[in-house]
Design a protein around this motif. Sequence first.
Motif, mmCIF file in Angstrom:
data_model
loop_
_atom_site.group_PDB
_atom_site.id
_atom_site.type_symbol
_atom_site.label_atom_id
_atom_site.label_comp_id
_atom_site.label_asym_id
_atom_site.label_seq_id
_atom_site.Cartn_x
_atom_site.Cartn_y
_atom_site.Cartn_z
ATOM 1 N N ARG A 107 -0.075 54.200 30.123
ATOM 2 C CA ARG A 107 0.209 54.792 28.807
ATOM 3 C C ARG A 107 0.495 53.705 27.776
ATOM 4 O O ARG A 107 0.061 53.791 26.628
ATOM 5 N N SER A 108 1.236 52.697 28.181
ATOM 6 C CA SER A 108 1.552 51.591 27.287
ATOM 7 C C SER A 108 0.288 50.845 26.872
ATOM 8 O O SER A 108 0.106 50.520 25.686
ATOM 9 N N LEU A 109 -0.584 50.566 27.826
ATOM 10 C CA LEU A 109 -1.835 49.878 27.498
ATOM 11 C C LEU A 109 -2.704 50.730 26.579
ATOM 12 O O LEU A 109 -3.341 50.204 25.656
ATOM 13 N N ASP A 110 -2.727 52.043 26.806
ATOM 14 C CA ASP A 110 -3.480 52.946 25.924
ATOM 15 C C ASP A 110 -2.944 52.872 24.497
ATOM 16 O O ASP A 110 -3.716 52.758 23.537
ATOM 17 N N ALA A 111 -1.636 52.940 24.360
ATOM 18 C CA ALA A 111 -1.016 52.919 23.027
ATOM 19 C C ALA A 111 -1.269 51.583 22.326
ATOM 20 O O ALA A 111 -1.584 51.548 21.128
ATOM 21 N N ASN A 112 -1.154 50.487 23.068
ATOM 22 C CA ASN A 112 -1.387 49.170 22.476
ATOM 23 C C ASN A 112 -2.845 48.999 22.066
ATOM 24 O O ASN A 112 -3.135 48.445 20.999
ATOM 25 N N SER A 140 -12.456 38.718 6.691
ATOM 26 C CA SER A 140 -12.061 40.046 7.171
ATOM 27 C C SER A 140 -12.903 40.471 8.360
ATOM 28 O O SER A 140 -12.391 41.051 9.321
ATOM 29 N N ARG A 141 -14.201 40.186 8.289
ATOM 30 C CA ARG A 141 -15.068 40.518 9.431
ATOM 31 C C ARG A 141 -14.651 39.734 10.669
ATOM 32 O O ARG A 141 -14.555 40.285 11.765
ATOM 33 N N ALA A 142 -14.412 38.435 10.492
ATOM 34 C CA ALA A 142 -14.035 37.593 11.628
ATOM 35 C C ALA A 142 -12.683 38.013 12.204
ATOM 36 O O ALA A 142 -12.523 38.140 13.427
ATOM 37 N N ASN A 143 -11.711 38.251 11.332
ATOM 38 C CA ASN A 143 -10.381 38.660 11.807
ATOM 39 C C ASN A 143 -10.434 40.044 12.456
ATOM 40 O O ASN A 143 -9.752 40.296 13.449
ATOM 41 N N GLY A 144 -11.243 40.934 11.898
ATOM 42 C CA GLY A 144 -11.404 42.261 12.503
ATOM 43 C C GLY A 144 -12.028 42.171 13.881
ATOM 44 O O GLY A 144 -11.607 42.865 14.811
ATOM 45 N N ALA A 145 -13.026 41.303 14.016
ATOM 46 C CA ALA A 145 -13.658 41.113 15.331
ATOM 47 C C ALA A 145 -12.666 40.528 16.331
ATOM 48 O O ALA A 145 -12.673 40.885 17.516
ATOM 49 N N ASP A 146 -11.809 39.620 15.858
ATOM 50 C CA ASP A 146 -10.798 39.022 16.729
ATOM 51 C C ASP A 146 -9.817 40.072 17.240
ATOM 52 O O ASP A 146 -9.514 40.137 18.437
ATOM 53 N N VAL A 147 -9.331 40.902 16.347
ATOM 54 C CA VAL A 147 -8.396 41.961 16.744
ATOM 55 C C VAL A 147 -9.085 42.965 17.660
ATOM 56 O O VAL A 147 -8.512 43.436 18.645
ATOM 57 N N GLU A 148 -10.329 43.279 17.357
ATOM 58 C CA GLU A 148 -11.086 44.219 18.204
ATOM 59 C C GLU A 148 -11.288 43.642 19.607
ATOM 60 O O GLU A 148 -11.215 44.374 20.605
ATOM 61 N N SER A 149 -11.504 42.323 19.708
ATOM 62 C CA SER A 149 -11.656 41.708 21.033
ATOM 63 C C SER A 149 -10.353 41.785 21.825
ATOM 64 O O SER A 149 -10.366 41.973 23.044
ATOM 65 N N GLU A 201 -4.951 51.383 21.262
ATOM 66 C CA GLU A 201 -5.173 52.253 20.103
ATOM 67 C C GLU A 201 -4.626 51.599 18.837
ATOM 68 O O GLU A 201 -5.266 51.637 17.775
ATOM 69 N N ALA A 202 -3.456 50.979 18.940
ATOM 70 C CA ALA A 202 -2.873 50.301 17.783
ATOM 71 C C ALA A 202 -3.744 49.124 17.336
ATOM 72 O O ALA A 202 -3.927 48.898 16.139
ATOM 73 N N LEU A 203 -4.288 48.378 18.294
ATOM 74 C CA LEU A 203 -5.145 47.249 17.937
ATOM 75 C C LEU A 203 -6.457 47.720 17.298
ATOM 76 O O LEU A 203 -6.961 47.077 16.369
ATOM 77 N N HIS A 204 -7.011 48.827 17.785
ATOM 78 C CA HIS A 204 -8.228 49.369 17.157
ATOM 79 C C HIS A 204 -7.925 49.755 15.696
ATOM 80 O O HIS A 204 -8.729 49.473 14.796
ATOM 81 N N ALA A 205 -6.785 50.376 15.472
ATOM 82 C CA ALA A 205 -6.401 50.755 14.108
ATOM 83 C C ALA A 205 -6.160 49.510 13.251
ATOM 84 O O ALA A 205 -6.564 49.461 12.079
ATOM 85 N N GLN A 206 -5.542 48.501 13.826
ATOM 86 C CA GLN A 206 -5.294 47.258 13.092
ATOM 87 C C GLN A 206 -6.617 46.586 12.730
ATOM 88 O O GLN A 206 -6.767 46.054 11.624
ATOM 89 N N ALA A 207 -7.583 46.608 13.628
ATOM 90 C CA ALA A 207 -8.895 46.022 13.343
ATOM 91 C C ALA A 207 -9.561 46.745 12.176
ATOM 92 O O ALA A 207 -10.189 46.113 11.315
ATOM 93 N N THR A 208 -9.404 48.058 12.118
ATOM 94 C CA THR A 208 -9.954 48.827 10.997
ATOM 95 C C THR A 208 -9.313 48.403 9.685
ATOM 96 O O THR A 208 -9.995 48.222 8.670
ATOM 97 N N VAL A 209 -8.006 48.216 9.706
ATOM 98 C CA VAL A 209 -7.290 47.805 8.496
ATOM 99 C C VAL A 209 -7.717 46.402 8.083
ATOM 100 O O VAL A 209 -7.959 46.130 6.900
ATOM 101 N N ALA A 266 -8.244 44.222 21.571
ATOM 102 C CA ALA A 266 -8.188 45.614 22.018
ATOM 103 C C ALA A 266 -9.081 45.807 23.240
ATOM 104 O O ALA A 266 -8.711 46.504 24.194
ATOM 105 N N MET A 267 -10.232 45.170 23.245
ATOM 106 C CA MET A 267 -11.146 45.281 24.386
ATOM 107 C C MET A 267 -10.538 44.607 25.634
ATOM 108 O O MET A 267 -10.739 45.076 26.752
ATOM 109 N N GLN A 268 -9.797 43.529 25.424
ATOM 110 C CA GLN A 268 -9.106 42.891 26.549
ATOM 111 C C GLN A 268 -8.095 43.856 27.169
ATOM 112 O O GLN A 268 -7.968 43.936 28.397
ATOM 113 N N LEU A 269 -7.377 44.581 26.319
ATOM 114 C CA LEU A 269 -6.418 45.560 26.835
ATOM 115 C C LEU A 269 -7.131 46.678 27.589
ATOM 116 O O LEU A 269 -6.634 47.162 28.600
#
Length: 167
Positions: free
Chosen positions: A22-27, A88-97, A29-37, A99-102
């Motif tokens: 559950r914790s990994l799911d929440a984290n 923004s694209r590079a930082n978004g990709a970094d945050v998305e990666s 999800e938060a990283l996916h949202a952060q990548a969008t922002v 999230a994918m690690q999680l």
Amino acid sequence: VAFGGMLPQLVAEAQSARLELRSLDANAEALHAQATVVRAGQFPSLTAVGNVTYANPNQRLIPQQDKFFPTWDVTLQLTWSPNDVASSRANGADVESKAMQLEAQKQSVRDGIALEVTQAFQAVQEADFSLRSTDKQLVTAREAVRVARELFKAGLVTSTTLTDAET
């Protein structure tokens, strides 16, 4: 005891009850949202600001008078930087990666839970089989003692054979 078909149900129950998933799911999800922002930084930004002033003297009242007078203003500001598009694209990709690690870590934890449950399930099956086998050995041993006693009473075997059967 029959255990057939229970393993998938037990694994699913264990995985749904584990808090680390559950914790990994929440984290994630938060990283996916952060990548969008973060990726939103590549688009123009519109800022609106409003002010209301009720003052004596009010600097916006010409000629100035010794009385309270209300004034207001609204400011709209549109900003955009071409430099922000790439960063923004590079930082978004970094945050998305991240999230994918999680997500990958979550799958690893799920696999570990499935392994733990499978090992415990197999241990229970082995213990059950061992118990049934021991029960059969006990029945066989009792029958061997009974037969040895009868043969001893009939004088067909020695006391050593009877003692071996009892042992």
